[in-house]
Design an enzyme around this catalytic site. Structure first.
Site, PDB file in Angstrom:
ATOM      1  N   GLU A 141       2.947 -11.501   6.913  1.00  0.00           N
ATOM      2  CA  GLU A 141       4.381 -11.753   6.682  1.00  0.00           C
ATOM      3  C   GLU A 141       4.792 -13.213   6.897  1.00  0.00           C
ATOM      4  OE1 GLU A 141       6.746  -8.953   8.909  1.00  0.00           O
ATOM      5  OE2 GLU A 141       6.372  -7.373   7.458  1.00  0.00           O
ATOM      6  N   GLU A 305       2.472  -1.749   4.865  1.00  0.00           N
ATOM      7  CA  GLU A 305       3.031  -1.126   6.071  1.00  0.00           C
ATOM      8  C   GLU A 305       4.178  -0.246   5.602  1.00  0.00           C
ATOM      9  OE1 GLU A 305       4.239  -4.006   9.008  1.00  0.00           O
ATOM     10  OE2 GLU A 305       2.384  -5.144   8.801  1.00  0.00           O
TER      11      GLU A 305
HETATM   12  C1  GAL Z   1       6.283  -5.863  10.382  1.00  0.00           C
HETATM   13  C2  GAL Z   1       5.053  -6.552  10.915  1.00  0.00           C
HETATM   14  C3  GAL Z   1       4.234  -5.643  11.805  1.00  0.00           C
HETATM   15  C4  GAL Z   1       5.125  -4.977  12.793  1.00  0.00           C
HETATM   16  C5  GAL Z   1       6.202  -4.213  12.067  1.00  0.00           C
HETATM   17  C6  GAL Z   1       7.140  -3.463  13.001  1.00  0.00           C
HETATM   18  O1  GAL Z   1       7.233  -6.784  10.008  1.00  0.00           O
HETATM   19  O2  GAL Z   1       4.234  -7.000   9.869  1.00  0.00           O
HETATM   20  O3  GAL Z   1       3.256  -6.393  12.462  1.00  0.00           O
HETATM   21  O4  GAL Z   1       5.644  -5.937  13.633  1.00  0.00           O
HETATM   22  O5  GAL Z   1       6.962  -5.112  11.325  1.00  0.00           O
HETATM   23  O6  GAL Z   1       7.966  -4.289  13.717  1.00  0.00           O
END
Ligand code: GAL
Length: 655
Positions: A141, A305
């Site tokens: 990110e 994710e």
């Molecule tokens: C995303 C990030 C993850 C984790 C997730 C939940 O932005 O890539 O590593 O932090 O959010 O907060």
């Protein structure tokens, strides 16, 4: 297809890995993404590399048929690095950023770049021949935690070089930027300042007092800096491996240009959290985020994710309701995902994200969410042939422009103006009317019956020409207030409004008003303007709606102009959602698009796959809903009678 979980073996005792891998297999997960924050683990001290922890886990997973997407760990610099090297970003007040979260380093810092290259190279070398590593993620990110912009000396020097390359001579820059205004001419590129804090900025932090040309270029440069930082790692990886390379982007996030960031990637991936501590997103907003990510390369993508549980950092958001994880999965697939990875497998016991729940809870015991995903995995594996290589028939395009996102943030036009909301309103209306709508850059117009180019204020002559050609050849172009008024240097064009579009739109916006209260808009489209009213004199165009208040009562607000074989719509004001929907209905119908109101809370997406056409139905309502669509369910093989279950998702072959 990739159906995976984000996994952090380093958070768990070695003795648990095998059981965790068994459970993943039982859940139907075939892929794991890991490594993105493990810099300190694999380079415990400078120059000492040890990947044994991950070697072992990768083997354990592989023994169960689970493959790995490995990441370069550069998002989380270890303390030894920041102790030894001055790599931390400087904020716009010149303050050094603190260490202790992640993403604290500067993309232009030579030491951070060097150390990143070394760890990327060691990681690549180590796993290049590992057949269980099927893809790579670079970093994590970019831009997250407000880390796109840095104001350190390295950035200033790099910015000077970047400008020199672009402008050639300082005289050229001075001329393009209007240095004559307030005596801002520079004598050399090395003189150019960063648009950091200066004493004119009000405490609210909302307004800049910098030259808008400088500000825009600095935003472009900052975005480019991360693109370049990423490219260095891509080049290193490519020396060792032919496996696909991705980065996990952030949907609507606009500080970094997603078209540029994804150019060198084999595929785009992104992180989707529809409902968390910071609130819930409308389903159309999530769908638009998927479309932005598909549009970044105009190619199917992976969700790297996907929310798997209640989520928050300080407190949790709502728990996904029964059916919702499955629904979000089908929503992603409907909008171009070909793979999905859930964040995270097991909820962390320690560290910042104790409340960011995963597929299983803190105790690792499989419960409702696990079983729902297990069922989803079974379904997806059985219909995979419809998903891989599927395409959407797009009728419309909503143009997203990073230059304009930045330009509008620099000069907002009126107090409540928000570019992102403005373009979203057009996507949402199309989505609600079942018009399959892509979101992408201003290009390839001929693929679409309608192109929405909302608030395209900063525009090059070339872009204006392309838009004109599209209309001449029969396209339908929808413009909104403030379109066409500036050049690529963020200078206002010395033209009657709407600038480069005045002729194609067949109008002149002779005046405008940022009204203090809403102004009724009447005619073919009825609604209200709340932040902007262009007062339009048609010059060949036909009036569709007019204002019904203020000194411009009776003056045109929305127009349409026949130009060549096509049409240009000009929307001189902002509109409430219902009015945008009416407008989109009129525009779509006259462009020959089959518009139908979807039942409230239902999305209908028509797709083509190598196995034939199908329709995805998504029901965001917590009640059964009639869709009016009948056919055969490709998921169950049963007849589908039109009624979709609460929070249900169906894939139908229509009869
Ligand atoms: C995303 C990030 C993850 C984790 C997730 C939940 O932005 O890539 O590593 O932090 O959010 O907060």
């Amino acid at each position: 297809m990739i159906f995976g979980v984000d996994y952090y073996p380093e958070h768990w005792d070695r003795s648990e890995w095998e059981a965790q891998a068994d459970l993943m297999k039982e859940g139907g997960f075939n892929t794991v993404r890991m490594g993105e924050f493990a810099w300190k683990l694999v380079e415990r001290e400078e120059g000492n590399f040890d990947f044994s922890l991950f070697d072992e886990v990768i083997d354990i997973l592989a023994a169960r048929g689970i493959k790995t997407i490995f990441s370069t760990p550069t998002a989380a610099p270890p303390k030894w690095l920041v102790n030894k090297y001055d790599v931390l970003q400087r904020d716009k007040y010149g303050r050094k950023k603190g260490w202790g979260a992640r993403r604290e380093c500067c993309a232009n810092n030579p030491d951070y770049i060097k150390k990143s290259e070394i760890i990327a190279e060691e990681t690549a070398k180590h796993y290049a021949d590992n057949k269980n590593v099927i893809a790579w993620q670079i970093d994590n990110e970019f831009g997250c935690h407000a880390s796109t912009h840095c104001y350190c000396e390295h950035c200033r020097k790099e910015f000077a070089k970047w400008l020199k390359e672009k402008y050639g001579t300082i005289e050229n820059l001075n001329e393009k930027w209007g240095g004559a205004f307030w005596s801002l001419d520079y004598d050399s590129f090395d003189d150019v300042i960063l648009p950091a804090y200066n004493s004119c900025e009000p405490p609210s932090g909302n307004l800049w007092s910098h030259n808008p040309a400088l500000d825009l270029e600095y935003r472009r440069f900052s975005s480019d800096s991360w693109v370049k930082y990423q490219k260095r790692q891509i080049d290193i990886l490519r020396k060792y491996t032919s496996a696909a390379i991705t980065h996990n982007l952030m949907g609507h996030f606009s500080d970094i240009n997603a078209f540029d960031l994804s150019r060198e990637l084999d595929f785009v991936s992104w992180d989707n959290y529809p409902e968390n501590q910071w609130g819930a997103s409308e389903h159309e907003y999530v769908s638009m985020a998927h479309e932005i990510m598909r549009g970044a390369k105009n190619k199917n993508f992976v969700v790297m994710e996907e929310q798997a549980g209640p989520a928050g950092w300080d407190f949790v958001g709502r728990s996904p309701r029964p059916g919702e994880l499955r629904l979000w999965t089908y929503q992603a697939l409907a909008h171009g995902a070909e793979g999905i990875v859930y964040f995270r497998f097991r909820t962390a016991l320690k560290g910042m994200e104790q409340y960011w729940y995963g597929v299983t809870d803190h105790d690792g015991v499989p419960r409702r969410r696990f079983f729902e995903l297990q069922r989803t995995a079974k379904e997806l594996h059985s219909i995979e042939k419809y998903i891989i290589g599927a395409r959407t028939h797009y009728d419309a395009l909503v143009v997203k422009s990073y230059d304009n996102a930045w330009g509008h943030a620099i000069k907002r036009h009126s107090r409540n103006y928000d570019y992102e909301n403005h373009i979203y309103s057009f996507y949402k209306a199309n989505n609600d009317l079942n018009v399959n709508t892509a979101v992408s850059r201003a290009a390839d117009y001929e693929k679409y019956k309608v192109v929405y180019m909302p608030a395209y204020n900063i525009i090059t002559d070339g872009e204006a020409k392309e838009a004109e050609e599209y209309v001449k050849n029969g396209g339908n172009l929808v413009l909104t207030f403030r379109s066409g008024g500036r050049d690529e240097y963020n200078a206002v064009r010395p033209l009657r409004l709407p600038g480069v579009f005045a002729e194609t739109a067949g109008i002149e916006a002779v005046e405008f008003d940022a009204p203090p209260r809403s102004v009724p808009v009447c005619g073919e489209i009825n609604g209200e303007a709340r932040i902007w009213c262009d007062i339009i004199e048609p010059n060949g165009a036909k009036t569709l709606s007019y204002y019904d208040d203020e000194y411009y009562r009776g003056k045109a607000a929305i127009t349409v102009n026949e130009y060549g074989k096509g049409r240009v719509y000009y929307v001189g004001c902002d509109l409430n959602d219902a009015a945008v929907k009416e407008l989109v209905r009129i525009v779509s119908k006259s462009a020959g698009i089959d518009v139908k109101d979807a039942p409230d809370g239902v999305e209908i997406i028509r797709k083509t796959s190598p196995e034939g056409d199908y329709t995805v139905l998504l029901n965001y309502n917590e009640r059964e809903t009639e869709t009016g669509i009948k056919g055969e369910s490709l998921i169950s093989g049963n007849k589908f009678n039109g009624k979709i279950a609460p929070l249900g998702a169906e894939i139908i072959r229509e009869s």
